[in-house]
Design a protein around this motif. Sequence first.
Motif, PDB file in Angstrom:
ATOM      1  N   GLU A 135       0.840  -1.195   0.000  1.00 30.82           N
ATOM      2  CA  GLU A 135       0.000   0.000   0.000  1.00 30.82           C
ATOM      3  C   GLU A 135       0.880   1.251   0.000  1.00 30.82           C
ATOM      4  OE1 GLU A 135      -2.498  -0.224   3.387  1.00 30.82           O
ATOM      5  OE2 GLU A 135      -3.290  -2.222   2.899  1.00 30.82           O
ATOM      6  N   GLU A 136       0.407   2.279  -0.645  1.00 32.36           N
ATOM      7  CA  GLU A 136       1.190   3.515  -0.731  1.00 32.36           C
ATOM      8  C   GLU A 136       1.379   4.152   0.642  1.00 32.36           C
ATOM      9  OE1 GLU A 136      -0.404   6.221  -3.555  1.00 32.36           O
ATOM     10  OE2 GLU A 136      -0.226   4.849  -5.252  1.00 32.36           O
ATOM     11  N   GLU A 137       0.391   4.036   1.493  1.00 32.15           N
ATOM     12  CA  GLU A 137       0.480   4.619   2.821  1.00 32.15           C
ATOM     13  C   GLU A 137       0.242   3.534   3.868  1.00 32.15           C
ATOM     14  OE1 GLU A 137      -2.284   7.790   3.160  1.00 32.15           O
ATOM     15  OE2 GLU A 137      -1.337   9.028   1.609  1.00 32.15           O
ATOM     16  N   ASN A 138       1.119   3.457   4.847  1.00 34.75           N
ATOM     17  CA  ASN A 138       0.913   2.559   5.979  1.00 34.75           C
ATOM     18  C   ASN A 138       1.620   3.142   7.195  1.00 34.75           C
ATOM     19  OD1 ASN A 138       3.614   1.031   6.536  1.00 34.75           O
ATOM     20  ND2 ASN A 138       3.394   0.988   4.301  1.00 34.75           N
ATOM     21  N   GLU A 139       1.110   2.800   8.368  1.00 30.34           N
ATOM     22  CA  GLU A 139       1.592   3.407   9.607  1.00 30.34           C
ATOM     23  C   GLU A 139       3.055   3.093   9.892  1.00 30.34           C
ATOM     24  OE1 GLU A 139      -2.066   3.581  12.652  1.00 30.34           O
ATOM     25  OE2 GLU A 139      -1.706   1.588  11.791  1.00 30.34           O
ATOM     26  N   GLU A 142       5.308   5.444   7.843  1.00 27.14           N
ATOM     27  CA  GLU A 142       5.111   6.878   8.015  1.00 27.14           C
ATOM     28  C   GLU A 142       5.429   7.370   9.421  1.00 27.14           C
ATOM     29  OE1 GLU A 142       1.125   7.662   6.836  1.00 27.14           O
ATOM     30  OE2 GLU A 142       1.559   7.531   4.689  1.00 27.14           O
TER      31      GLU A 142
END
Length: 235
Positions: A135-139, A142
């Motif tokens: 996924e492009e964004e993950n915790e 980030e």
Amino acid sequence: MLAQTVEGDNIKENLKTLASWYLQTDYAQSGLLLVTRFHSHGDQQVGIIKAPFVDDIYEPDDEDILNELNEVIKGDLKKGILYPRITPDGECRWDEVCLYQKQGSSSRYPKHWFQYLHLKPNPTSEEILSEMFEEEENELSEAESTEEFDEIVDNIDDITEEAEVSIKIGGREVKIEIGEILRRDRVHLVESEEGYHLVISGDEPTIRFYDNRRGEYREVLKGIESFDSIDDIIS
């Protein structure tokens, strides 16, 4: 069948059935199917591994096989399962197994193990972690502060917590479960004026090495009674 092997009394017949199932697969190979039943933290489990014979070795007599294991099977374990799966919280999951796969070995064969044992495949912790990074964004990618770990650990499941990662500091690399890093109860990432530190807290440490000649672990530096103060190391 696996549940009966764990808890049932007719284990000999269960083992014959497990062997028969394996022989019906399209990847059956000569070797030993080793099954052991044991207790782990009060819960009964069964472990299954497939041990290939050493190249060009004879197939030993059934009566002598346990006495000749070191001579006829390869000592390089690549695949194995534990059933049922026991989560870090102590929950027994009778529809899941823990599957061990040596790093670098084919991912094709674990799926065959699920097929062989008539189980629905469940992804490993490392596979779930890998999917997160698709996924492009993950915790996990980030996060900018260890203070965010509490929120992250609340949003991932216990299977993902078991994923093994490596921490490299000062040229030294340590492997540890990501859940232990995120929970910050025994493992801490610390910054000081001297640099970065990995602090592991717990009981008195055991320092040991594996003695190949004896085939066992041996402790070293076990007489230590006085230790450095963490305040002197991290200021």
